[in-house]
Design a protein around this motif. Structure first.
Motif, PDB file in Angstrom:
ATOM      1  N   TYR A 161      43.484  26.275  42.546  1.00 34.68           N
ATOM      2  CA  TYR A 161      44.142  27.577  42.594  1.00 34.68           C
ATOM      3  C   TYR A 161      43.329  28.691  41.932  1.00 34.68           C
ATOM      4  O   TYR A 161      43.780  29.839  41.905  1.00 34.68           O
ATOM      5  N   VAL A 162      42.151  28.339  41.404  1.00 42.62           N
ATOM      6  CA  VAL A 162      41.356  29.335  40.683  1.00 42.62           C
ATOM      7  C   VAL A 162      40.950  30.485  41.601  1.00 42.62           C
ATOM      8  O   VAL A 162      41.173  31.664  41.286  1.00 42.62           O
ATOM      9  N   VAL A 163      40.350  30.180  42.735  1.00 43.34           N
ATOM     10  CA  VAL A 163      39.887  31.231  43.645  1.00 43.34           C
ATOM     11  C   VAL A 163      41.054  32.015  44.244  1.00 43.34           C
ATOM     12  O   VAL A 163      41.037  33.260  44.221  1.00 43.34           O
ATOM     13  N   PRO A 164      42.098  31.365  44.772  1.00 45.68           N
ATOM     14  CA  PRO A 164      43.230  32.161  45.298  1.00 45.68           C
ATOM     15  C   PRO A 164      43.879  33.050  44.234  1.00 45.68           C
ATOM     16  O   PRO A 164      44.237  34.202  44.523  1.00 45.68           O
ATOM     17  N   LEU A 165      44.035  32.532  43.002  1.00 47.84           N
ATOM     18  CA  LEU A 165      44.638  33.337  41.948  1.00 47.84           C
ATOM     19  C   LEU A 165      43.732  34.502  41.575  1.00 47.84           C
ATOM     20  O   LEU A 165      44.201  35.634  41.373  1.00 47.84           O
ATOM     21  N   GLY A 166      42.423  34.247  41.509  1.00 45.82           N
ATOM     22  CA  GLY A 166      41.471  35.329  41.229  1.00 45.82           C
ATOM     23  C   GLY A 166      41.521  36.414  42.292  1.00 45.82           C
ATOM     24  O   GLY A 166      41.514  37.610  41.976  1.00 45.82           O
ATOM     25  N   LEU A 167      41.602  36.001  43.568  1.00 43.20           N
ATOM     26  CA  LEU A 167      41.686  36.973  44.661  1.00 43.20           C
ATOM     27  C   LEU A 167      42.982  37.785  44.576  1.00 43.20           C
ATOM     28  O   LEU A 167      42.977  39.002  44.796  1.00 43.20           O
ATOM     29  N   ALA A 168      44.082  37.128  44.228  1.00 40.08           N
ATOM     30  CA  ALA A 168      45.358  37.833  44.126  1.00 40.08           C
ATOM     31  C   ALA A 168      45.311  38.891  43.031  1.00 40.08           C
ATOM     32  O   ALA A 168      45.800  40.020  43.207  1.00 40.08           O
ATOM     33  N   ILE A 169      44.710  38.548  41.896  1.00 36.65           N
ATOM     34  CA  ILE A 169      44.596  39.501  40.784  1.00 36.65           C
ATOM     35  C   ILE A 169      43.730  40.693  41.195  1.00 36.65           C
ATOM     36  O   ILE A 169      44.072  41.857  40.936  1.00 36.65           O
ATOM     37  N   ASN A 362      37.262  52.933  47.096  1.00 35.62           N
ATOM     38  CA  ASN A 362      38.142  51.847  46.656  1.00 35.62           C
ATOM     39  C   ASN A 362      38.218  50.744  47.713  1.00 35.62           C
ATOM     40  O   ASN A 362      38.149  49.546  47.395  1.00 35.62           O
ATOM     41  N   GLY A 363      38.322  51.147  48.977  1.00 35.32           N
ATOM     42  CA  GLY A 363      38.368  50.163  50.057  1.00 35.32           C
ATOM     43  C   GLY A 363      37.077  49.385  50.193  1.00 35.32           C
ATOM     44  O   GLY A 363      37.086  48.153  50.360  1.00 35.32           O
ATOM     45  N   TRP A 364      35.944  50.093  50.112  1.00 36.69           N
ATOM     46  CA  TRP A 364      34.654  49.407  50.203  1.00 36.69           C
ATOM     47  C   TRP A 364      34.466  48.413  49.058  1.00 36.69           C
ATOM     48  O   TRP A 364      33.996  47.291  49.263  1.00 36.69           O
ATOM     49  N   LEU A 365      34.820  48.822  47.848  1.00 36.80           N
ATOM     50  CA  LEU A 365      34.683  47.931  46.690  1.00 36.80           C
ATOM     51  C   LEU A 365      35.541  46.686  46.867  1.00 36.80           C
ATOM     52  O   LEU A 365      35.092  45.565  46.580  1.00 36.80           O
ATOM     53  N   LEU A 366      36.773  46.859  47.316  1.00 34.79           N
ATOM     54  CA  LEU A 366      37.664  45.712  47.495  1.00 34.79           C
ATOM     55  C   LEU A 366      37.077  44.710  48.481  1.00 34.79           C
ATOM     56  O   LEU A 366      37.033  43.503  48.211  1.00 34.79           O
ATOM     57  N   VAL A 367      36.615  45.208  49.621  1.00 36.84           N
ATOM     58  CA  VAL A 367      36.039  44.311  50.639  1.00 36.84           C
ATOM     59  C   VAL A 367      34.833  43.568  50.059  1.00 36.84           C
ATOM     60  O   VAL A 367      34.690  42.347  50.234  1.00 36.84           O
ATOM     61  N   ALA A 368      33.958  44.279  49.344  1.00 33.23           N
ATOM     62  CA  ALA A 368      32.753  43.663  48.787  1.00 33.23           C
ATOM     63  C   ALA A 368      33.095  42.627  47.716  1.00 33.23           C
ATOM     64  O   ALA A 368      32.505  41.539  47.676  1.00 33.23           O
ATOM     65  N   VAL A 369      34.056  42.949  46.840  1.00 41.22           N
ATOM     66  CA  VAL A 369      34.434  42.015  45.775  1.00 41.22           C
ATOM     67  C   VAL A 369      35.066  40.754  46.353  1.00 41.22           C
ATOM     68  O   VAL A 369      34.744  39.634  45.941  1.00 41.22           O
ATOM     69  N   VAL A 370      35.970  40.902  47.314  1.00 39.55           N
ATOM     70  CA  VAL A 370      36.595  39.736  47.951  1.00 39.55           C
ATOM     71  C   VAL A 370      35.533  38.875  48.630  1.00 39.55           C
ATOM     72  O   VAL A 370      35.558  37.632  48.537  1.00 39.55           O
ATOM     73  N   PHE A 371      34.576  39.514  49.288  1.00 40.56           N
ATOM     74  CA  PHE A 371      33.491  38.771  49.946  1.00 40.56           C
ATOM     75  C   PHE A 371      32.712  37.938  48.930  1.00 40.56           C
ATOM     76  O   PHE A 371      32.403  36.760  49.176  1.00 40.56           O
ATOM     77  N   LEU A 372      32.390  38.530  47.778  1.00 42.89           N
ATOM     78  CA  LEU A 372      31.630  37.794  46.760  1.00 42.89           C
ATOM     79  C   LEU A 372      32.415  36.609  46.210  1.00 42.89           C
ATOM     80  O   LEU A 372      31.860  35.522  46.017  1.00 42.89           O
ATOM     81  N   VAL A 373      33.696  36.803  45.943  1.00 42.75           N
ATOM     82  CA  VAL A 373      34.510  35.704  45.404  1.00 42.75           C
ATOM     83  C   VAL A 373      34.589  34.554  46.397  1.00 42.75           C
ATOM     84  O   VAL A 373      34.430  33.386  46.035  1.00 42.75           O
ATOM     85  N   VAL A 374      34.831  34.871  47.662  1.00 42.90           N
ATOM     86  CA  VAL A 374      34.931  33.834  48.687  1.00 42.90           C
ATOM     87  C   VAL A 374      33.585  33.149  48.904  1.00 42.90           C
ATOM     88  O   VAL A 374      33.503  31.936  49.113  1.00 42.90           O
ATOM     89  N   MET A 375      32.501  33.916  48.794  1.00 35.88           N
ATOM     90  CA  MET A 375      31.169  33.368  49.044  1.00 35.88           C
ATOM     91  C   MET A 375      30.671  32.494  47.896  1.00 35.88           C
ATOM     92  O   MET A 375      30.139  31.399  48.109  1.00 35.88           O
ATOM     93  N   PHE A 376      30.837  32.955  46.647  1.00 33.00           N
ATOM     94  CA  PHE A 376      30.269  32.241  45.499  1.00 33.00           C
ATOM     95  C   PHE A 376      31.273  31.286  44.838  1.00 33.00           C
ATOM     96  O   PHE A 376      30.863  30.265  44.279  1.00 33.00           O
ATOM     97  N   ARG A 377      32.560  31.640  44.795  1.00 35.07           N
ATOM     98  CA  ARG A 377      33.655  30.754  44.386  1.00 35.07           C
ATOM     99  C   ARG A 377      33.646  30.336  42.913  1.00 35.07           C
ATOM    100  O   ARG A 377      34.510  29.580  42.492  1.00 35.07           O
ATOM    101  N   SER A 378      32.705  30.774  42.098  1.00 34.00           N
ATOM    102  CA  SER A 378      32.714  30.448  40.669  1.00 34.00           C
ATOM    103  C   SER A 378      31.918  31.500  39.903  1.00 34.00           C
ATOM    104  O   SER A 378      31.018  32.138  40.456  1.00 34.00           O
ATOM    105  N   SER A 379      32.254  31.632  38.613  1.00 31.35           N
ATOM    106  CA  SER A 379      31.533  32.596  37.786  1.00 31.35           C
ATOM    107  C   SER A 379      30.088  32.155  37.563  1.00 31.35           C
ATOM    108  O   SER A 379      29.188  32.992  37.458  1.00 31.35           O
ATOM    109  N   SER A 380      29.847  30.851  37.508  1.00 30.25           N
ATOM    110  CA  SER A 380      28.471  30.360  37.311  1.00 30.25           C
ATOM    111  C   SER A 380      27.580  30.743  38.476  1.00 30.25           C
ATOM    112  O   SER A 380      26.425  31.134  38.297  1.00 30.25           O
ATOM    113  N   ALA A 381      28.106  30.629  39.697  1.00 30.62           N
ATOM    114  CA  ALA A 381      27.319  30.998  40.876  1.00 30.62           C
ATOM    115  C   ALA A 381      27.064  32.497  40.908  1.00 30.62           C
ATOM    116  O   ALA A 381      25.982  32.962  41.297  1.00 30.62           O
TER     117      ALA A 381
END
Length: 636
Positions: A161-169, A362-381
Motif C-alpha cells: 500500500y506504500v505506492v497507492p497511499l503515496g499517490l493519494a497523498i 500545478n497540473g504539469w507538476l502533478l502529472v510529472a510527480v505521479v509519473f515519477l512515483v509510478v515509474m520508480f516506486r521507492s525513495s531509494s530509486a
C-alpha cells in the motif's frame, strides 16, 4: 514624554520604547517560527533517507563498516557546514534584490549590474530555473514516499500500500493548491519545529550507543573515506548531497521572512537538530549495523513508530508544499523576465503578495510527480535522480553569485574568485559524483532541464525576432501622429488604449483601426508595459505619461518581476478614468518560415507555446467587454 497635537484633532500617543521593542521582537520570532516551516521543510526531511542512501552506495548493499559510518557522517556534517551555513546562510543571502531571492531574482540582480546584453547570465538563469523545476518535481515524490515507507517497519503487511497511499497523498496535496496556503501555513512553523525537536531528541538519545561518533566532526574522516573507497566513495558522495537538498529555499524565500529570522532559525534550531539526528543515526549503526534498512525510524522505540510515520508524512507534505509554492513564484518571475509565455496567475490571498496559484503549472507538476512515483516506486530509486538537479542548481548559483560579488558588491575579481571558487569546486565534485548515477535515474532531471532550457531559449529568441519584424513593418509613431492629425480621419469621442512592445513605433492595432474603420478617437494612449529588474515598484513610480499632442499620449507602465500586472488599476491610480477606456489589442497569427533566424522546428515550437499562452487581456486584467482584438499575420 508628551506628544503634541493640533487643537481639536485626535492624537495617537507613541508606543513606549519597551512596548515597541516587544512588538518588534514578537514579529521577529513569529517570522523565525514561520521560516522553520516554509524555508526548512525540505532540508528537514533529508534525514529520512540521506544517511541510509549514502551508506547503501558506499557498501554496495552490504552492511556498513565503522570506517564507512564515520566517513559518511563526517561528509554530511561538513556539507551542512560548508554548503548551507557558509555559502547560503552567510554569503548568498547577502545578494538582496530589494528583499527578494531565488534564481530569477539573482539573474535580474547580476544582469542589472552588467547591462542587459549579459547573454551568459540569461543562459545561466535559464539552466537554473530548469533545474529548479526538476528539483520541484522530484522533491514531493521522494519526500512523501520516504515517509510512507516507514509503515513497512510497523508491519510488512503495509508494503503493497506504500505506492497507492503515496499517490493519494500527493494527488490530495495538488488538489488543494487552488485554495491557497495562507491558512495551512499558520500550522507549518509549529509542526516543523516539533519535527526538528523530535529529530534532535531521537538522535541525542542514541549518541550514547557509541559516543565516539562525535569524532566525525573531524573532516579527516570524510577525506580518508573518499580516498580509500574510489568509485564507491564517489557514489556515496552523490548520496551525501541529499542532506543539503532544500538549501536553495533559504535564498528563494528570503523575501517572505527576511535574512535575520532565516539565519536565526538555522543556527538556533535547524542545524543543531540535523547534526544531532545524523550523529545519533551514525552512533546507532556503529552499535547495530543491521539497522541500516531504515536507520531514521529505528531511532525511536517500536511504540512510537506509527506516530513518527504520521508526523514524517505531515512534514514531507509541508516540504512538498513549500517547493510547489516556490515553483509558482519562480514561474511568475520567469514570465515577467520574458523566459516563458504568459499563463494565468491567480491570487489566493488578499494580503500576502507571494500567495499565488498557476493552474497550468500545478497540473504539469502533478502529472510529472505521479509519473515519477509510478515509474520508480521507492525513495531509494528516486534518490539517484534527485542529486543532479540540486547540485546543478547550486553550481549555477555559485556562478551567478560570483558575478554579483564582482559587479554589485564591488569585490575585486581575485577576491570574488578566492571566496566563491572553493564552493564551486566542492559542488562540481558533488555534481561529478551524482553524474555516476546518470543511467540509474539521473537522466530524469537532465531531460526535464534540457527540454525547459530549449523551450525558454526558443521563447526568448522567437519573441525577439517577432519584435524585430514588427518594428520593420511599422511607421515611426511621430510620423503617424503627424499624418493622422493633418489628415481627414473622422474623430470619435472617448479614449483608446493601444498596448505595444515598441513604443517608438505605431501599434499595429492603431494603424489597422485608422486604415479599416477610418476613425480616430479623441484621445489615444500608446501604452508600453515594462518589467523592471526590481521585484516590486511603489505605485508613485509606476506610471509615466508623456503628452505628444492633444490627441496622442505615450504612457509607460512599469511592474516589478514579482508583481501580477493589472493595467486598469495602474491607469486608474495615474488619474485615468478606467471605466471609459477602450483597449485595442493585436492578435498575432504566427506562421513558420524557413527564412527567419530560427530552424523550422523551433518556429513550430514557438508557435505551439504561443498558442498556449494566456491572451493579453486576461493576463493584464483588462475587462473583456472593453477589449477589441485586431488580427495580424506574422511569419517567424
Amino acid at each position: 514624554m508628551s506628544a503634541s497635537a493640533t487643537p481639536g484633532s485626535p492624537s495617537t500617543p507613541a508606543l513606549p520604547p519597551a512596548a515597541a521593542d516587544h512588538g518588534a521582537r514578537t514579529g521577529f520570532w513569529a517570522l523565525t517560527l514561520g521560516s522553520v516551516g516554509v524555508v526548512y521543510g525540505d532540508i528537514g526531511t533529508s534525514p529520512l533517507y540521506a544517511l541510509k542512501e549514502s551508506l547503501h552506495a558506499a557498501s554496495g548493499g552490504h552492511g556498513p563498516t565503522r570506517e564507512m559510518v564515520f566517513g559518511v557522517v563526517s561528509l554530511i556534517l561538513w556539507a551542512l557546514i560548508l554548503i548551507v551555513t557558509l555559502k547560503y546562510v552567510l554569503i548568498v543571502m547577502r545578494a538582496d534584490n530589494d528583499g527578494e531571492g531565488g534564481t530569477p531574482s539573482l539573474v535580474a540582480l547580476a544582469q542589472r549590474a552588467i547591462g542587459r546584453t549579459g547573454g551568459p547570465v540569461i543562459v545561466l538563469g535559464m539552466v537554473g530555473v530548469a533545474l529548479f523545476y526538476g528539483d520541484a518535481i522530484i522533491t514531493p515524490a521522494i519526500s512523501v514516499l520516504s515517509a510512507v515507507e516507514g509503515l513497512k517497519l510497523v508491519t510488512p503487511a503495509f508494503e503493497p500500500y506504500v505506492v497507492p497511499l503515496g499517490l493519494a497523498i500527493l494527488i490530495g496535496l495538488f488538489a488543494v493548491q487552488s485554495h491557497g496556503t495562507a491558512r495551512v501555513a499558520t500550522f507549518f512553523g509549529p509542526i516543523t519545529a516539533l519535527w526538528f525537536t523530535i529529530m534532535a531528541l531521537g538522535g541525542l538519545g542514541h549518541i550514547a550507543d557509541d559516543p565516539g561518533i562525535l569524532a566525525a566532526f573531524n573532516p579527516g574522516y570524510g577525506v580518508a573515506f573518499l580516498i580509500g573507497h574510489g568509485t564507491a566513495g564517489l557514489l556515496a558522495l552523490g548520496a551525501v548531497f541529499l542532506a543539503v537538498t532544500g538549501a536553495e529555499a533559504l535564498y528563494a524565500d528570503m523575501g517572505h521572512f527576511g535574512r535575520g529570522p532565516i539565519r536565526t532559525a538555522w543556527f538556533g534550531l535547524v542545524l543543531p537538530a540535523l547534526a544531532l539526528n545524523y550523529l545519533g543515526q551514525g552512533a546507532m549503526l556503529l552499535a547495530h549495523p543491521e539497522r541500516i534498512e531504515n536507520p531514521f525510524f529505528l531511532l525511536y522505540p517500536s511504540w512510537a513508530l506509527l506516530p513518527m510515520v504520521l508526523l514524517a508524512t505531515v512534514a514531507t507534505v509541508i516540504a512538498s508544499q513549500a517547493v510547489i509554492t516556490g515553483t509558482f513564484s519562480i514561474t511568475q518571475q520567469a514570465m515577467q523576465l520574458g523566459l516563458l509565455p504568459r499563463m494565468r496567475v491567480q491570487r489566493t490571498s488578499e494580503t500576502e503578495k507571494g500567495q499565488i496559484y498557476i493552474p497550468r503549472v500545478n497540473g504539469w507538476l502533478l502529472v510529472a510527480v505521479v509519473f515519477l512515483v509510478v515509474m520508480f516506486r521507492s525513495s531509494s530509486a528516486l534518490a539517484a535522480a534527485y542529486g543532479i538537479a540540486v547540485t546543478g542548481d547550486m553550481v549555477i548559483t555559485a556562478c551567478l553569485i560570483f558575478v554579483v560579488a564582482w559587479k554589485v558588491w564591488r569585490w575585486s575579481p581575485a577576491l570574488a574568485a578566492l571566496v566563491i571558487a572553493p564552493f564551486l569546486l566542492i559542488e562540481l565534485v558533488f555534481l561529478s559524483a551524482n553524474a555516476l548515477k546518470l543511467l540509474h535515474g539521473g537522466w530524469v532531471p537532465l531531460t526535464i532541464g534540457a527540454a525547459l532550457v530549449t523551450a525558454m531559449w526558443t521563447w526568448r529568441r522567437g519573441s525577439a525576432l517577432i519584435a524585430a519584424e514588427i518594428h520593420r513593418r511599422r511607421l515611426p509613431l511621430s510620423e503617424f501622429t503627424r499624418m493622422a492629425e493633418t489628415g481627414s480621419v473622422q474623430r470619435v469621442p472617448g479614449t483608446a488604449v493601444f498596448p505595444t512592445g515598441t513604443p517608438g513605433d505605431t501599434p499595429g492595432a492603431l494603424m489597422h483601426n485608422v486604415k479599416h474603420n477610418r476613425v480616430l478617437h479623441a484621445h489615444n494612449v500608446i501604452l508600453n508595459v515594462v518589467t523592471e529588474d526590481l521585484p516590486r515598484l511603489p505605485d508613485a513610480e509606476r506610471v509615466t505619461v508623456r503628452r505628444l499632442s492633444d490627441a496622442f499620449s505615450c504612457v509607460s507602465v512599469r511592474f516589478g518581476f514579482m508583481e501580477i500586472p493589472d493595467l486598469p488599476r495602474a491607469l486608474a491610480a495615474a488619474g485615468f478614468d478606467a471605466g471609459s477606456l477602450s483597449y485595442f489589442l493585436t492578435r498575432r497569427i504566427l506562421v513558420a518560415s524557413p527564412e527567419t533566424g530560427m530552424p523550422v522546428w523551433q518556429d513550430r515550437l514557438y508557435i505551439a507555446m504561443a498558442r498556449t499562452a494566456t491572451d493579453a487581456s486576461r493576463y493584464f486584467r483588462i475587462p473583456v467587454d472593453r477589449a477589441v482584438e485586431i488580427g495580424a499575420r506574422i511569419a517567424i
